[in-house]
Design a protein around this motif. Structure first.
Motif, PDB file in Angstrom:
ATOM      1  N   VAL A 268       1.186  -1.328   0.297  1.00  0.00           N
ATOM      2  CA  VAL A 268       0.367  -0.188  -0.040  1.00  0.00           C
ATOM      3  C   VAL A 268       0.876   1.111   0.043  1.00  0.00           C
ATOM      4  CG1 VAL A 268      -0.437  -0.356   2.216  1.00  0.00           C
ATOM      5  CG2 VAL A 268      -1.861   1.263   1.278  1.00  0.00           C
ATOM      6  N   SER A 269       0.575   2.125  -0.592  1.00  0.00           N
ATOM      7  CA  SER A 269       1.293   3.563  -0.590  1.00  0.00           C
ATOM      8  C   SER A 269       0.469   5.023  -1.214  1.00  0.00           C
ATOM      9  CB  SER A 269       2.215   3.606  -2.319  1.00  0.00           C
ATOM     10  OG  SER A 269       3.024   1.638  -2.266  1.00  0.00           O
ATOM     11  N   TRP A 270       0.651   5.807   0.087  1.00  0.00           N
ATOM     12  CA  TRP A 270       0.001   6.959   0.045  1.00  0.00           C
ATOM     13  C   TRP A 270       0.733   8.057  -1.671  1.00  0.00           C
ATOM     14  CZ3 TRP A 270      -4.191   8.078   2.031  1.00  0.00           C
ATOM     15  CH2 TRP A 270      -4.239   7.482   3.096  1.00  0.00           C
ATOM     16  N   CYS A 271      -0.430   8.712  -1.918  1.00  0.00           N
ATOM     17  CA  CYS A 271      -0.160   9.335  -2.859  1.00  0.00           C
ATOM     18  C   CYS A 271       0.927  10.403  -2.056  1.00  0.00           C
ATOM     19  CB  CYS A 271      -0.762   9.743  -4.227  1.00  0.00           C
ATOM     20  SG  CYS A 271      -0.765  11.106  -4.865  1.00  0.00           S
ATOM     21  N   PRO A 272       1.667  11.163  -2.532  1.00  0.00           N
ATOM     22  CA  PRO A 272       2.760  12.403  -1.497  1.00  0.00           C
ATOM     23  C   PRO A 272       2.137  13.780  -2.586  1.00  0.00           C
ATOM     24  CG  PRO A 272       4.300  11.575  -3.596  1.00  0.00           C
ATOM     25  CD  PRO A 272       3.065  10.642  -3.186  1.00  0.00           C
ATOM     26  N   ARG A 273       1.211  13.567  -3.360  1.00  0.00           N
ATOM     27  CA  ARG A 273       0.826  14.756  -4.065  1.00  0.00           C
ATOM     28  C   ARG A 273       0.210  16.113  -2.745  1.00  0.00           C
ATOM     29  NH1 ARG A 273       0.649  15.313  -9.357  1.00  0.00           N
ATOM     30  NH2 ARG A 273       2.619  16.944  -9.761  1.00  0.00           N
ATOM     31  N   GLN A 274       0.919  17.035  -3.981  1.00  0.00           N
ATOM     32  CA  GLN A 274      -0.586  18.193  -2.731  1.00  0.00           C
ATOM     33  C   GLN A 274      -1.791  17.776  -3.583  1.00  0.00           C
ATOM     34  OE1 GLN A 274       0.464  20.899  -0.739  1.00  0.00           O
ATOM     35  NE2 GLN A 274      -1.599  21.074  -0.421  1.00  0.00           N
ATOM     36  N   GLY A 275      -3.054  17.734  -2.397  1.00  0.00           N
ATOM     37  CA  GLY A 275      -4.105  18.071  -2.708  1.00  0.00           C
ATOM     38  C   GLY A 275      -4.628  16.858  -3.375  1.00  0.00           C
ATOM     39  N   LEU A 276      -3.424  15.629  -2.967  1.00  0.00           N
ATOM     40  CA  LEU A 276      -3.950  14.435  -3.358  1.00  0.00           C
ATOM     41  C   LEU A 276      -3.734  13.234  -2.168  1.00  0.00           C
ATOM     42  CD1 LEU A 276      -2.994  14.058  -7.395  1.00  0.00           C
ATOM     43  CD2 LEU A 276      -5.130  14.371  -6.359  1.00  0.00           C
ATOM     44  N   ARG A 277      -3.535  13.601  -1.561  1.00  0.00           N
ATOM     45  CA  ARG A 277      -2.645  12.912  -0.013  1.00  0.00           C
ATOM     46  C   ARG A 277      -4.057  11.864   0.770  1.00  0.00           C
ATOM     47  NH1 ARG A 277       0.835  17.839   1.647  1.00  0.00           N
ATOM     48  NH2 ARG A 277       2.794  17.309  -0.195  1.00  0.00           N
ATOM     49  N   ASN A 278      -5.025  12.226  -0.191  1.00  0.00           N
ATOM     50  CA  ASN A 278      -6.202  11.081   0.336  1.00  0.00           C
ATOM     51  C   ASN A 278      -6.338  10.062  -0.424  1.00  0.00           C
ATOM     52  OD1 ASN A 278      -7.184  12.741  -1.250  1.00  0.00           O
ATOM     53  ND2 ASN A 278      -9.012  12.779  -0.578  1.00  0.00           N
ATOM     54  N   ILE A 279      -5.568  10.142  -1.804  1.00  0.00           N
ATOM     55  CA  ILE A 279      -5.619   9.244  -2.294  1.00  0.00           C
ATOM     56  C   ILE A 279      -4.536   7.475  -1.688  1.00  0.00           C
ATOM     57  CG2 ILE A 279      -4.828   8.379  -4.951  1.00  0.00           C
ATOM     58  CD1 ILE A 279      -7.287  10.512  -4.651  1.00  0.00           C
TER      59      ILE A 279
END
Lengths: 506, 375
Positions: free
Chosen positions: B343-354
Motif C-alpha cells: 500500500v502506498s500514499w500519493c505524496p502530492r499536494q491535494g491528492l494525499r487522500n489517494i
C-alpha cells in the motif's frame, strides 16, 4: 558470498555469512565388489539407521541380510573452494585439516632425524601475527609499550624449537621482500604492455591495469566466485605465504638434502582464509604429493597452542641470533598489510626515468580504509599525474573497487585490496581484543597497528640489512630462475555457482 | 465496507496489465505518474489527472503510458522514486538493483496534470545496475535528500549507496546485522536514519559515522514474528511496523538514539500484515494530526487509521502518553480473494487522500479516502 565462515567466529561484522547447506552428496569412496550375478542384476538400496549412518542393503535377497556401512563423504577444502555456496561446512574441515592439533599430531608422529622418513618441521611466522601477540602481551602487562617484534620472534623461536620440536623458525618478511620485487616486476610488465598496446587494457595473458593486489585470499576467493571479470586485473604474484612455501620447499630443502616432501611447513597467519590459499591445487606438487605450505594456523590458534603447552610468551628471552638462511624482520614501509602499493610507488620514484626530486606524492583519505596516492611529475611548470594508486580495505570498499574497475578501469594504476577492514593486522585469525577493549574493535586494531610499526632496537642499520636482503634475493632469484617464473607466480579461475538455494529458509 | 466508519472509501481506478502478481507501487513525488512492478519483470507507468469535464468533475483518471521491460531476470519486488522524481530504482529477486531514467527527461517540465503529450516521450533507460547482493533483493529506498539509496536482501544484509552524478554510485555501507532475510528498508523523512525490518522479528536502525562506517545503533524487539514493513510518521517522531504476528506497533523516538514501542494495535487483520504506509492525509485536520496510516495484507483488508499527537506532557506526570488513533476507513476483499502485497500514499499536494495497492491478482488499485465534512 565467499568469505570463510570461520572469519565470522571472531565477531568481525564485515563478512557475509553463507547460509546454504553443503551440496556435496554422500558418496561411495571404497570400491564395492560387484556381486557374482549377472551384470546389472544387482539391486540395492540405501538405508539410514537411527544414528544417521548410511547402509547399502541388497533388496534381492532379504533372507541373507547383509548391510554394508557406507563411508560418509569426506569434504576436502578443495571441494569447498570449488563451490560458491557454503564455506560454513568448511569450518569443520578447516579445523580438522589445518589446525594446531594437526600440527601437534604431526610433530608427535614425526620419526627422529636419523630416520629417512623424518621430515624437517619449519615454522613461518607472519609479521601481523607477531604484532597481534605483541599487542596482546602489552595489554596484559603493566608496561604500555609493546614488546619489539624481534623479541616476540625470539620467544616464539625458543618455544617452537624447545617445546614443539620445530627445526627452523623464520618470519615471512624475506618472502614478502621477494614477493614485492616480483610484484613490482609484474606491474612494470603490465604497464609496458598496456602502453605498447595503446590506450585501454592490455591482453589478458599479460594482465591488465589497474593491477590489483593478490595477497588477500579472502579477496581472491570472492573475486573467483562472484566477480570473474576482475581476474585479469589481479596480480599473479604469489602472496608472501606462498613465496615462503616455494622458498622452503624448493630452495631451502635441497640445501638440507631433503626433497620437497621431506619438509613439513607450517605457516602462522592472521587470517583463516590463508588455509584455503595453502590448499589451492596450484600450490600442490603432484610428483611429491606435497603442498608448499602443509598447514596454516592462525594467531588465535597459536595462542591456544601456547596455552595448552603451558608456554608463557611474556617471559623475556635473550635476543636470538638470526637463523641461517633467511634474514629476520625486514621492514617494508607503507602499510601493515604488506606495503604492496608503497613498493610500487618507491620503485617508480627511484626509477631513472623519473628522477626522485621530480616526483611528488600526494595522498588523500576519502573515508575509513580508502586512501588514494597520486605521484605527479613537474613538467614545464604544471604537475602531471604519472601514477594513481589506492589502498582499499574491507568488504564495502572492495565493492567500490569492483564497481570502479569494472566500469572505467582507468582511474587507478594499482589498488592494494584487502578484505578485512583495517587490513591484515585486523585479520579474522588475529587475537581478540582484551576484555578492557571488548567491543572496541577499532581501538584494538590501532594497538596492533602500533605494535606492528614499533621500532626495533637493532644494531644493524636498516639500510645495511636491506642491502643484504637485496643481495640474497638476487641470489634466490638466480638459483630458482625459471623462464616461466613459476615459483613466484600463480593463476586464478572463475568458480561457477552450483548451489540451488532450495533448502533455505525464506 | 464498514458503514459506521467516519470516512468513505471508493476505488477510483483498477489498473490491469501485469501478467503475474503485482508486488509494489510507487507514486512519483513531483509528476503525475504512478509506477507498479510485478513478478512479470516489468514496471508499468501510469499518468493520472483530474477530470474537470462532465460527467464526473473532480474524479481522477489513469492512463497507461509506458511499460519498462526491466531486463531483470526475476521478479521486480519493489520500486522507489528519487525525491526529484527523475530516477526510478527497481529491486529484483535477481539480486540486482536497476537505476532508471528517461531519455531527454530534462526538457520535459510539464507537471500540472495534463496527460498525454509530454509524459510518454522518451524511453526509460537503465542507467546503472547495482550489484552486490548475494540473493533476492527485497526493497529499495531513497533518503529524503536523494543522496543515499538503501537496499536489503534475503542475504541478510542492508546496503547503503551514495548517489553520485551521472548515475554513479559508491557503496557506503554493508550492514550484516540481521540474522535472517531483510524484508524492507525505510528512511526517516528528514534525517539520515535508516530502518530495516526482518524475518528475524526485529527492526534495526542505522546511522552513519562519517569517520568510520554506517552502523546499527538500535535494535527494536517486540514483534513475535516476521516484520514485513515499516513506515515513519511524516513528522519523523514515530515509526510504525507491521508483522506476521498480526500486530502493528508504533515506536516513538524518546531520545536522540532511542526508540521505544508505545502502542500495539491488534485485531485489525486476520492474516499477515504485509505493508503499511504513513501519509499526511488530506482535508481539515487539527494541529495535532499525525497523519493517516494505511495497512494491508494477506487478509485482503485495507485499514486506514488517523493518528493524533498526545496532549502536551503535563510537567507533573512526566511520562508522555502514546499518540491516539482511530480507524478512519476500511476496505475488505480489496483484491477479491487475493493477498494485497503493498500500500502506498500519493505524496502530492491535494491528492494525499489517494492510495494505491498491488495484489496477487496482478491488479493495481487506486483508492480515495473521503473524510467526513466538518459540520
Amino acid at each position: 558470498m565467499a568469505f570463510s565462515g570461520a572469519l565470522t567466529l571472531t565477531d568481525l561484522n564485515d563478512y557475509i555469512t553463507p547460509s546454504q547447506a553443503c551440496i556435496k552428496p554422500v558418496e561411495q569412496l571404497n570400491p564395492v565388489k560387484e556381486a557374482e550375478t549377472e551384470p546389472g542384476a544387482a539391486s540395492t538400496a540405501i538405508r539410514i539407521d537411527s544414528g544417521g549412518a548410511y547402509y547399502e542393503v541388497s533388496t534381492e535377497d532379504t533372507s541373507r541380510f547383509s548391510a554394508k556401512k557406507l563411508e560418509p563423504a569426506q569434504i576436502s577444502l578443495n571441494d569447498c573452494l570449488a563451490c560458491s555456496g557454503c564455506i560454513t561446512s568448511a569450518e569443520s574441515v578447516l579445523i580438522t585439516l589445518q589446525s594446531h592439533t594437526e600440527v601437534l599430531n604431526f610433530l608427535a608422529a614425526n620419526p627422529p632425524p636419523s630416520d629417512p622418513a623424518h621430515k624437517v618441521p619449519v615454522l613461518s611466522v607472519s609479521p601481523q601475527s607477531l604484532a597481534s601477540l605483541a599487542a596482546s602481551l602489552a595489554s596484559s602487562s603493566s608496561s604500555p609499550r609493546p614488546i619489539p617484534l624481534p623479541q616476540i620472534l625470539a620467544r616464539i623461536r625458543k618455544f617452537a624449537r624447545e617445546v614443539l620440536g620445530f627445526e627452523h623458525v623464520w618470519d615471512t618478511t624475506f618472502a614478502r621482500h621477494l614477493a614485492l620485487l616480483e610484484h613490482v616486476r609484474e606491474f612494470r610488465e603490465r604497464k609496458a604492455h598496456s602502453s605498447s598496446a595503446g590506450s585501454g587494457s592490455g591482453r589478458d595473458d599479460v594482465g591488465r591495469l589497474p593491477m590489483l593486489a593478490s595477497a588477500c585470499p579472502g579477496w581472491i576467493c570472492y573475486a573467483e566466485k562472484t566477480h570473474a571479470e576482475m581476474l585479469p586485473f589481479i596480480a599473479r604474484t604469489k602472496s608472501p605465504q606462498q613465496v615462503m612455501g616455494a622458498l622452503v620447499k624448493y630452495w631451502l630443502a635441497p640445501k638440507w638434502g631433503k626433497r620437497p616432501d621431506g619438509v613439513y611447513h607450517v605457516a602462522l597467519m592472521p587470517c583463516y582464509d590463508k588455509k584455503l590459499e595453502a590448499s589451492r591445487s596450484d600450490f600442490y606438487n603432484e610428483q611429491y604429493h606435497t603442498r608448499d605450505v602443509d598447514c596454516v594456523i592462525t594467531t588465535g590458534e597459536f595462542e591456544r597452542l601456547l596455552r595448552e603447552k603451558g608456554c608463557d610468551l611474556s617471559v623475556p628471552v635473550p635476543d636470538s641470533e638470526e637463523e641461517e638462511g633467511i634474514p629476520d624482520l625486514l621492514e617494508h614501509r607503507g602499510t601493515s598489510s604488506g606495503s604492496y602499493l608503497q613498493s610500487i610507488i618507491d620503485a617508480l620514484s627511484s626509477s631513472p626515468s623519473h628522477p626522485q626530486d621530480g616526483l611528488t606524492l600526494s595522498t588523500s583519505t576519502l573515508r575509513a580504509d580508502h586512501t588514494t596516492y597520486t605521484l605527479s611529475a613537474r613538467a614545464s611548470g604544471s604537475s602531471q599525474p604519472v601514477f594513481k594508486g589506492a589502498t582499499c580495505y574491507g568488504f564495502r570498499n572492495l565493492q567500490n573497487v569492483v564497481r570502479r574497475v569494472g566500469r572505467e578501469g582507468g582511474a587507478y594504476d594499482y589498488v592494494e585490496v584487502m578484505a578485512c577492514p583495517g587490513g591484515c593486522v585486523n585479520g579474522g585469525g588475529q587475537l581478540k581484543p582484551p576484555p578492557a577493549l571488548d567491543g572496541e574493535g577499532k581501538a584494538w586494531t590501532r594497538r596492533v597497528e602500533e605494535a606492528y610499526w614499533s621500532p626495533s632496537s637493532e644494531a644493524a642499520s636498516p639500510q645495511e640489512k636491506r642491502a643484504r636482503a637485496d643481495r640474497l634475493a638476487a641470489r634466490v632469484l638466480a638459483e630458482m630462475c625459471r623462464p616461466d617464473g613459476e615459483y613466484f607466480r600463480t593463476s586464478y579461475r572463475a568458480v561457477e555457482s552450483e548451489v540451488v538455494g532450495l533448502a533455505v529458509k525464506w | 465496507m464498514d458503514v459506521d466508519l467516519p470516512a468513505n472509501v471508493e476505488c477510483v481506478a483498477e489498473l490491469q496489465g501485469h501478467d503475474d502478481r503485482a508486488w509494489h507501487t510507487a507514486w512519483n513525488p513531483t509528476k503525475p505518474i504512478l509506477a507498479s512492478c510485478s513478478a512479470d519483470k516489468t514496471v508499468r507507468l501510469y499518468h493520472y489527472g483530474r477530470n474537470d469535464d462532465e460527467p464526473d468533475p473532480g474524479s481522477i483518471s489513469f492512463k497507461h503510458v509506458n511499460t519498462i521491460q526491466t531486463g531483470h531476470t526475476k521478479t521486480v519486488r519493489a520500486i522507489a522514486w528519487s525525491p526529484s522524481g527523475r530516477t526510478l530504482a527497481t529491486a529484483s529477486f535477481d539480486a540486482n538493483i536497476g537505476i532508471w531514467e528517461r531519455e531527454g527527461a530534462e526538457e520535459e517540465e510539464d507537471e500540472d496534470g495534463n496527460p498525454s503529450h509530454t509524459v510518454h516521450s522518451g524511453e526509460w533507460e537503465c542507467m546503472s545496475l547495482l550489484e552486490g547482493h548475494e540473493t533476492e533483493c527485497k526493497s529499495v529506498a531513497y533518503s529524503s535528500s536523494g543522496n543515499l539509496l538503501a537496499s536489503c536482501s534475503r542475504d541478510k544484509t542492508v546496503w547503503v549507496w551514495e548517489v553520485h552524478p551521472d548515475s554513479d554510485f559508491e557503496c557506503m555501507g554493508v550492514m550484516m546485522e540481521h540474522s535472517q532475510d531483510v524484508k524492507q528498508v525505510a528512511w526517516h523523512p528528514t534525517e539520515e536514519i535508516l530502518a530495516s525490518a526482518s524475518y528475524d522479528d526485529t527492526i534495526k536502525l542505522y546511522i552513519d559515522d562519517p569517520s568510520e562506517d554506517w552502523f546499527c545503533f538500535a535494535t527494536l524487539t517486540g514483534h513475535a514474528s516476521t516484520v514485513w514493513s515499516l513506515a515513519f510518521s511524516p513528522n519523523g517522531r514515530y515509526l510504525a511496523s507491521c508483522s506476521d504476528d498480526l500486530t502493528i506497533r508504533i515506536w516513538e523516538r524518546v531520545e536522540q538514539y532511542k526508540w521505544e514501542c508505545v502502542e500495539v494495535i491488534e485485531g485489525v487483520h486476520e492474516r499477515s500484515i504485509y505493508s503499511i504506509a504513513w501519509g499526511t492525509g488530506e482535508g481539515r485536520k487539527g494541529e495535532d494530526s499525525l497523519g493517516w496510516l494505511a495497512s494491508t495484507g494477506g487478509d485482503g483488508k485495507i485499514n486506514v487509521f488517523e493518528f493524533h499527537a498526545p496532549p502536551t506532557t503535563s510537567e507533573t506526570s512526566g511520562t508522555r502518553p502514546p499518540p491516539s488513533h482511530h480507524l478512519l476507513a476500511r476496505v475488505t476483499s480489496a483484491h477479491g480473494v487475493h493477498d494485497v502485497n503493498s500500500v502506498s500514499w500519493c505524496p502530492r499536494q491535494g491528492l494525499r487522500n489517494i492510495l494505491s495497492t498491488a495484489g496477487d491478482d496482478g491488479i493495481v488499485k487506486v483508492w480515495k479516502i473521503t473524510p467526513p465534512k466538518e459540520s
